[in-house]
Design a protein around this motif. Structure first.
Motif, PDB file in Angstrom:
ATOM      1  N   ALA A   1       5.719  -5.789   2.441  1.00  0.00           N
ATOM      2  CA  ALA A   1       4.541  -6.179   1.876  1.00  0.00           C
ATOM      3  C   ALA A   1       3.159  -6.849   2.261  1.00  0.00           C
ATOM      4  O   ALA A   1       2.823  -6.012   2.341  1.00  0.00           O
ATOM      5  N   GLU A   2       3.729  -7.644   3.388  1.00  0.00           N
ATOM      6  CA  GLU A   2       2.723  -7.488   3.688  1.00  0.00           C
ATOM      7  C   GLU A   2       2.592  -7.053   4.873  1.00  0.00           C
ATOM      8  O   GLU A   2       1.309  -7.004   5.443  1.00  0.00           O
ATOM      9  N   VAL A   3       3.412  -6.821   6.249  1.00  0.00           N
ATOM     10  CA  VAL A   3       3.315  -6.268   6.681  1.00  0.00           C
ATOM     11  C   VAL A   3       2.532  -3.935   6.862  1.00  0.00           C
ATOM     12  O   VAL A   3       1.388  -3.763   7.026  1.00  0.00           O
ATOM     13  N   MET A   4       3.273  -3.930   6.108  1.00  0.00           N
ATOM     14  CA  MET A   4       2.966  -2.620   5.382  1.00  0.00           C
ATOM     15  C   MET A   4       1.460  -2.452   4.498  1.00  0.00           C
ATOM     16  O   MET A   4       0.869  -1.562   4.799  1.00  0.00           O
ATOM     17  N   GLY A   5       1.930  -3.702   3.583  1.00  0.00           N
ATOM     18  CA  GLY A   5       0.155  -4.094   3.167  1.00  0.00           C
ATOM     19  C   GLY A   5      -0.652  -3.684   3.534  1.00  0.00           C
ATOM     20  O   GLY A   5      -1.992  -2.729   3.508  1.00  0.00           O
ATOM     21  N   HIS A   6      -0.519  -4.204   4.423  1.00  0.00           N
ATOM     22  CA  HIS A   6      -1.505  -4.435   5.906  1.00  0.00           C
ATOM     23  C   HIS A   6      -2.370  -3.058   6.805  1.00  0.00           C
ATOM     24  O   HIS A   6      -3.534  -2.691   6.825  1.00  0.00           O
ATOM     25  N   MET A   7      -1.192  -2.181   7.015  1.00  0.00           N
ATOM     26  CA  MET A   7      -1.427  -1.333   7.229  1.00  0.00           C
ATOM     27  C   MET A   7      -2.138  -0.219   6.519  1.00  0.00           C
ATOM     28  O   MET A   7      -2.669   1.107   6.662  1.00  0.00           O
ATOM     29  N   LEU A   8      -1.659   0.167   5.067  1.00  0.00           N
ATOM     30  CA  LEU A   8      -2.077   0.924   4.501  1.00  0.00           C
ATOM     31  C   LEU A   8      -3.361   0.600   4.031  1.00  0.00           C
ATOM     32  O   LEU A   8      -4.043   1.759   3.575  1.00  0.00           O
ATOM     33  N   ARG A   9      -3.783  -0.988   4.094  1.00  0.00           N
ATOM     34  CA  ARG A   9      -5.664  -0.996   3.202  1.00  0.00           C
ATOM     35  C   ARG A   9      -6.306  -1.154   4.393  1.00  0.00           C
ATOM     36  O   ARG A   9      -6.957  -0.357   4.268  1.00  0.00           O
ATOM     37  N   MET A  10      -5.711  -0.978   5.795  1.00  0.00           N
ATOM     38  CA  MET A  10      -6.177  -0.213   6.779  1.00  0.00           C
ATOM     39  C   MET A  10      -6.551   1.280   6.331  1.00  0.00           C
ATOM     40  O   MET A  10      -7.594   1.827   6.817  1.00  0.00           O
ATOM     41  N   ASP A  11      -5.492   1.860   6.661  1.00  0.00           N
ATOM     42  CA  ASP A  11      -5.735   3.002   6.229  1.00  0.00           C
ATOM     43  C   ASP A  11      -6.315   3.645   5.475  1.00  0.00           C
ATOM     44  O   ASP A  11      -7.426   4.603   5.553  1.00  0.00           O
ATOM     45  N   ALA A  12      -6.825   3.168   4.217  1.00  0.00           N
ATOM     46  CA  ALA A  12      -7.561   3.129   3.189  1.00  0.00           C
ATOM     47  C   ALA A  12      -8.872   3.260   3.266  1.00  0.00           C
ATOM     48  O   ALA A  12      -9.647   4.278   3.438  1.00  0.00           O
ATOM     49  N   ASP A  13      -8.780   2.054   3.895  1.00  0.00           N
ATOM     50  CA  ASP A  13     -10.485   2.026   4.988  1.00  0.00           C
ATOM     51  C   ASP A  13     -10.883   3.310   5.661  1.00  0.00           C
ATOM     52  O   ASP A  13     -12.522   4.159   6.000  1.00  0.00           O
ATOM     53  N   PHE A  14     -10.232   3.449   6.952  1.00  0.00           N
ATOM     54  CA  PHE A  14      -9.904   4.472   7.276  1.00  0.00           C
ATOM     55  C   PHE A  14     -10.385   6.462   7.001  1.00  0.00           C
ATOM     56  O   PHE A  14     -11.323   6.714   6.919  1.00  0.00           O
ATOM     57  N   ARG A  15      -9.615   6.110   5.784  1.00  0.00           N
ATOM     58  CA  ARG A  15      -9.840   7.024   5.141  1.00  0.00           C
ATOM     59  C   ARG A  15     -11.723   7.185   4.310  1.00  0.00           C
ATOM     60  O   ARG A  15     -12.075   8.407   3.979  1.00  0.00           O
TER      61      ARG A  15
END
Length: 295
Positions: free
Chosen positions: A128-142
């Motif tokens: 949740a920590e690692v994947m959560g960070h990647m997905l939050r960054m992906d959301a921001d980039f979108r």
């Protein structure tokens, strides 16, 4: 599911252009294959017969059916209030047009990203920590991608802001304060003001703002060599996915590995394009290196 969305949108685009799905077999992403595609990709499948069978398969036989169903409800809301029980397949062809396709794809991927994030957070732990960070960054980039690509288009006009804002994911490091401010922007100045509290994203915007200047046309922008936000996102993503390997005992490494593989494929395509165009000197400035030596 992300690749399922890509495959579905490609098949719909072909159907709108009266192109048989079997003709697009080579373009189908293997990670996005689902059971119903065997029927759609068969030579006997008649796309000219209408959208009924195509959308029945998408809505019923795939994991992305709920995303698709929600999009159709939203798309039809302004035209006619539908019964909550469901959508008639005969109405689907009237809801979608060629102009809707890119927005539909972005909406489906937004729904997938939010659903994926909920699933990841439910796993807990390092994943949740690692994947959560990647997905939050992906959301921001979108959010940045949608905002900047909408500049100087109809989606930045007051009447269309709601359509643009509907593509913003409801999580991420920008959410909710940053997203709230970005919902109001309509030009480069207001975008920069909204990103002021976020130094990393402000720096990215300053690097690409010349690409989105009103005075320069699309062809001229490409010729000048200015980078778009997509170019910088690819680079930022590669570094982010590399860092996923710094921790142990989590599932994020599998997601990161696949994403880095996709970037390798993009690099190969870009290199091939530079060779075909006899511009080999631009290869190093075009590709995104992966796992560079760290000093």
């Amino acid at each position: 599911r992300e690749k399922m969305i890509d495959n579905v949108c490609m098949i719909i685009q072909g159907a709108l252009n009266n192109k048989a799905p079997v003709e697009m077999q080579e373009k189908v992403h293997p990670l996005g294959v689902f059971e119903g595609m065997r029927v759609i990709m068969s030579e006997t499948f008649d796309v000219q017969g209408g959208f009924d069978d195509v959308y029945r398969i998408f809505l019923v036989d795939t994991p992305i059916g709920p995303y698709f169903d929600e999009y159709l409800r939203e798309a039809d809301r302004e035209k006619d209030e539908m019964a909550r029980a469901g959508i008639e397949t005969s109405q689907v062809g009237n809801i979608l047009t060629k102009q809707d396709l890119e927005i539909m794809k972005a909406t489906l991927k937004k729904a997938w990203l939010e659903d994926f994030n909920c699933f990841v957070q439910g796993l807990g732990g390092t994943t949740a920590e690692v994947m959560g960070h990647m997905l939050r960054m992906d959301a921001d980039f979108r959010v940045l991608l949608v905002t900047l690509n909408a500049l100087n288009t109809d989606l930045s006009t007051e009447s269309k802001l709601q359509d643009r804002n509907a593509l913003y994911p409801s999580f991420g490091y920008l959410y909710p304060e940053g997203t709230k401010e970005l919902r109001k922007v309509w030009n480069e100045t207001t975008v920069r003001a909204a990103l002021e509290p976020y130094s990393k994203y402000l720096q990215l915007f300053d690097q690409v703002k010349q690409f989105y200047e009103t005075e320069t046309g699309g062809a001229d922008r490409a010729a000048t060599g200015y980078q778009s936000i997509e170019d910088l996102i690819y680079t930022e993503n590669v570094h982010m996915y590399e860092m996923a390997f710094e921790q142990q005992y989590h599932f994020g490494v599998f997601y990161a590995w696949v994403k880095l593989r996709e970037q390798e494929i993009r690099n190969i395509r870009w290199i091939a394009n530079m060779v075909v165009l006899s511009t080999k000197e631009h290869i190093d400035s075009t590709i995104v290196p992966i796992f560079q030596p760290r000093l």
